[in-house]
Write a protein that holds these residues in place. Structure first.
Motif, PDB file in Angstrom:
ATOM      1  N   VAL A 148      -8.431 -23.539 -15.319  1.00  0.00           N
ATOM      2  CA  VAL A 148      -9.527 -23.624 -14.359  1.00  0.00           C
ATOM      3  C   VAL A 148      -9.445 -25.018 -13.756  1.00  0.00           C
ATOM      4  O   VAL A 148      -9.625 -26.007 -14.457  1.00  0.00           O
TER       5      VAL A 148
ATOM      6  N   PHE B 166     -10.540 -27.879 -10.742  1.00  0.00           N
ATOM      7  CA  PHE B 166     -11.786 -28.270 -10.092  1.00  0.00           C
ATOM      8  C   PHE B 166     -11.516 -29.130  -8.871  1.00  0.00           C
ATOM      9  O   PHE B 166     -10.518 -29.848  -8.811  1.00  0.00           O
TER      10      PHE B 166
ATOM     11  N   ILE C 186     -17.321 -23.755 -11.209  1.00  0.00           N
ATOM     12  CA  ILE C 186     -16.155 -22.894 -11.393  1.00  0.00           C
ATOM     13  C   ILE C 186     -16.021 -21.992 -10.172  1.00  0.00           C
ATOM     14  O   ILE C 186     -16.909 -21.192  -9.879  1.00  0.00           O
TER      15      ILE C 186
ATOM     16  N   TYR D 252     -11.286 -18.250 -10.524  1.00  0.00           N
ATOM     17  CA  TYR D 252     -10.970 -18.444 -11.945  1.00  0.00           C
ATOM     18  C   TYR D 252     -11.736 -17.505 -12.876  1.00  0.00           C
ATOM     19  O   TYR D 252     -11.509 -17.511 -14.080  1.00  0.00           O
TER      20      TYR D 252
ATOM     21  N   ARG E 188     -17.192 -30.605 -17.196  1.00  0.00           N
ATOM     22  CA  ARG E 188     -16.329 -29.473 -16.844  1.00  0.00           C
ATOM     23  C   ARG E 188     -16.152 -28.541 -18.035  1.00  0.00           C
ATOM     24  O   ARG E 188     -16.222 -27.311 -17.898  1.00  0.00           O
TER      25      ARG E 188
ATOM     26  N   VAL F  91     -17.494 -24.508 -18.353  1.00  0.00           N
ATOM     27  CA  VAL F  91     -16.707 -23.343 -18.767  1.00  0.00           C
ATOM     28  C   VAL F  91     -17.320 -22.703 -20.010  1.00  0.00           C
ATOM     29  O   VAL F  91     -17.462 -21.477 -20.086  1.00  0.00           O
TER      30      VAL F  91
ATOM     31  N   TYR G 210     -20.371 -20.740 -19.025  1.00  0.00           N
ATOM     32  CA  TYR G 210     -19.998 -19.508 -18.324  1.00  0.00           C
ATOM     33  C   TYR G 210     -19.599 -18.441 -19.343  1.00  0.00           C
ATOM     34  O   TYR G 210     -20.016 -17.287 -19.240  1.00  0.00           O
TER      35      TYR G 210
END
Length: 133
Positions: free
Chosen positions: A28, A30, A37, A41, A82, A86, A89
């Motif tokens: 992933v 950025f 995100i 991805y 970051r 993730v 998510y």
């Protein structure tokens, strides 16, 4: 019964030697300075979630990274954000239990490409999942 590879090394369910860690490169990437995100991805994260659901005894460390732009303290904070993005998510959108995931930011400490090109910097702004039993 433990299984073994063709060289007689004891392996886990994923074909890795027992002491090895499986690294799933979810890659992933950025935009500079960002933690959101991109939809491109989402399918990679869905594949990771499917793997984690299939292998219920596994956990994952979500590792965040940055390029070398900006100061060290800022990059550490950004890479952590970051990784958290993730992780969140995977938990909120894909149903992975939070206790199975941890998020760690490495800043610009572990580049995978040179930081002197736009392409290299883009590759360094990434998140990786390291899986263990």
């Amino acid at each position: 019964f433990p299984s073994h590879d063709k060289h007689g090394v004891e392996v886990n369910d994923y074909g890795c030697a027992r002491e090895e860690k499986a690294e799933i490169r979810i890659n992933v990437e950025f935009a500079s300075g960002k933690t959101d995100i991109a939809p491109a991805y989402h399918s990679q994260l869905e594949e990771l979630a499917t793997f984690l659901k299939t292998h219920a005894n596994t956990t994952a460390v979500i590792e965040g990274h940055t390029d070398s732009s900006g100061g060290q303290a800022l990059n550490k904070k950004l890479s952590q954000a970051r990784a958290e993005s993730v992780k969140n998510y995977l938990v909120t959108k894909l149903g992975i239990e939070s206790r199975r995931l941890s998020a760690v930011g490495f800043g610009s400490e572990k580049p995978v490409a040179a930081n002197n090109t736009v392409e290299g910097k883009q590759k360094n702004r990434r998140v990786v999942a390291v899986i263990s039993e």
